[in-house]
Design an enzyme around this catalytic site. Structure first.
Site, PDB file in Angstrom:
ATOM      1  N   SER A   1     -40.970  27.356 -25.711  1.00 15.26           N
ATOM      2  CA  SER A   1     -39.978  28.284 -26.266  1.00 15.26           C
ATOM      3  C   SER A   1     -39.739  28.106 -27.756  1.00 15.26           C
ATOM      4  O   SER A   1     -39.436  29.079 -28.459  1.00 15.26           O
ATOM      5  CB  SER A   1     -38.647  28.138 -25.512  1.00 15.26           C
TER       6      SER A   1
ATOM      7  N   GLY B   1     -40.651  28.100 -21.525  1.00 12.95           N
ATOM      8  CA  GLY B   1     -40.616  27.392 -20.257  1.00 12.95           C
ATOM      9  C   GLY B   1     -41.917  26.720 -19.886  1.00 12.95           C
ATOM     10  O   GLY B   1     -41.997  26.083 -18.832  1.00 12.95           O
TER      11      GLY B   1
ATOM     12  N   ASN C   1     -40.593  20.293 -21.758  1.00 10.77           N
ATOM     13  CA  ASN C   1     -40.192  20.883 -20.479  1.00 10.77           C
ATOM     14  C   ASN C   1     -40.642  20.036 -19.296  1.00 10.77           C
ATOM     15  O   ASN C   1     -40.055  20.115 -18.214  1.00 10.77           O
ATOM     16  CB  ASN C   1     -40.755  22.303 -20.353  1.00 10.77           C
TER      17      ASN C   1
ATOM     18  N   ASP D   1     -27.011  27.488 -27.529  1.00 10.56           N
ATOM     19  CA  ASP D   1     -27.356  26.475 -26.528  1.00 10.56           C
ATOM     20  C   ASP D   1     -27.530  25.092 -27.149  1.00 10.56           C
ATOM     21  O   ASP D   1     -27.679  24.106 -26.439  1.00 10.56           O
ATOM     22  CB  ASP D   1     -28.618  26.872 -25.761  1.00 10.56           C
TER      23      ASP D   1
END
Length: 225
Positions: A49, A86, A115, A196
Site C-alpha cells: 500500500s 495489502g 503485511n 490511520d
C-alpha cells in the site's frame, strides 16, 4: 534514538486484501510497449500500500514522483508500478514470474514484508519469499533494490530487531542494494501520516523518494541509455 516503529499494513489494508479489493496500477499503463529499437529499460516497483498510493490522489505517490524525476533528469527509463495494497511477500513471489516475463525489467525495487508481520507470517517464510523474489529478478538479469521496514515496538524488541535485520542480512548475502527504512525522516512526524497514522500523506511522498533515490541512482548509471 527513540524511534517510533511503523508498519505498512493496517486493518484497512487487511480488510481490502481479504475482500479482494486491491488498489493497484497497471504496469502496462506505466510502461507502454516499444519496438525493439526504441525500448527503454524498465524499473518495476513490487510493493504494497505504501507504493500503491493508498489514500492518495492518483499519480502523487513516490513511484509517480520517481517517474517524473527520471523524466526531468532525462534518464530514459520507464517505471511500472506493480504494487498492490495489502500484498505480502507470498503475493509478490507468486506475481514475479509473470512480471519478469512480460516487462523484462532492468531493475526491480522490492517493497514488501510488513503485511507479513501484520498477519503473523513466520519470519523464516518472509525471508524465504524475499530471497526467492530476489533470485527471480536476478535470473532475469535485473538489478534489485530491497526496501527495508520496521514493525511496531509492541511486537517485542527481539521480533522487531529480527524483522528489520532480515532485510540487511538478505541484501548482504545476495549482493543487492538496500534502502534501510522507507519512512526514514517522517517516522516521528504525525503530520506526515494519514488519519490511520500508518500511511504517509501526499506531502511525505518526496521524502520517500529521496530515501530511495541515492540507492537507486548508481544502478541507473550502470543501465542508463
Amino acid at each position: 534514538m527513540n524511534k517510533r516503529r511503523w508498519i505498512v499494513g493496517t486493518a484497512a489494508a487487511a480488510t481490502l486484501a481479504a475482500s479482494g479489493l486491491f488498489i493497484a496500477f497497471s504496469p502496462l499503463a506505466a510502461a507502454p510497449a516499444h519496438s525493439a529499437e526504441t525500448a527503454r529499460p524498465v524499473i518495476v516497483v513490487l510493493g504494497d500500500s505504501i507504493s500503491a498510493e493508498y489514500g492518495l490522489p492518483r499519480d502523487t505517490g513516490w513511484v509517480s514522483l520517481l517517474r517524473k524525476r527520471l523524466a526531468d533528469k532525462q534518464i530514459d527509463y520507464s517505471v511500472a508500478n506493480a504494487s498492490i495494497s495489502g500484498d505480502t511477500t507470498s503475493g509478490g513471489r507468486a506475481r514475479m514470474p509473470e512480471l519478469m516475463a512480460r516487462l523484462k525489467p532492468s531493475i526491480v525495487i522490492v517493497e514488501l514484508g510488513a503485511n507479513d508481520a501484520l498477519r503473523g507470517v513466520p519470519l523464516s517464510t518472509t525471508e524465504d519469499n524475499l530471497r526467492t523474489i530476489v533470485e527471480q529478478a536476478q535470473q532475469g538479469h535485473a538489478k534489485v533494490v530491497l526496501v527495508g521496514m520496521y514493525v511496531p515496538s509492541n511486537y517485542g524488541q527481539a521480533y522487531t530487531q529480527r524483522f528489520h535485520g532480515l532485510y540487511g542480512s538478505l541484501a548482504r548475502k545476495m549482493n543487492v542494494r538496500l534502502v534501510p527504512f522507507l519512512l526514514a525522516g517522517i517516522e516521528n512526524r504525525p503530520d506526515m501520516f494519514q488519519s490511520d497514522q500508518m500511511h504517509p500523506t501526499q506531502q511525505a511522498q518526496p521524502v520517500l523518494l529521496d530515501n530511495v533515490w541515492p540507492v537507486l541512482a548508481p544502478l541507473l548509471r550502470q543501465h542508463g541509455r
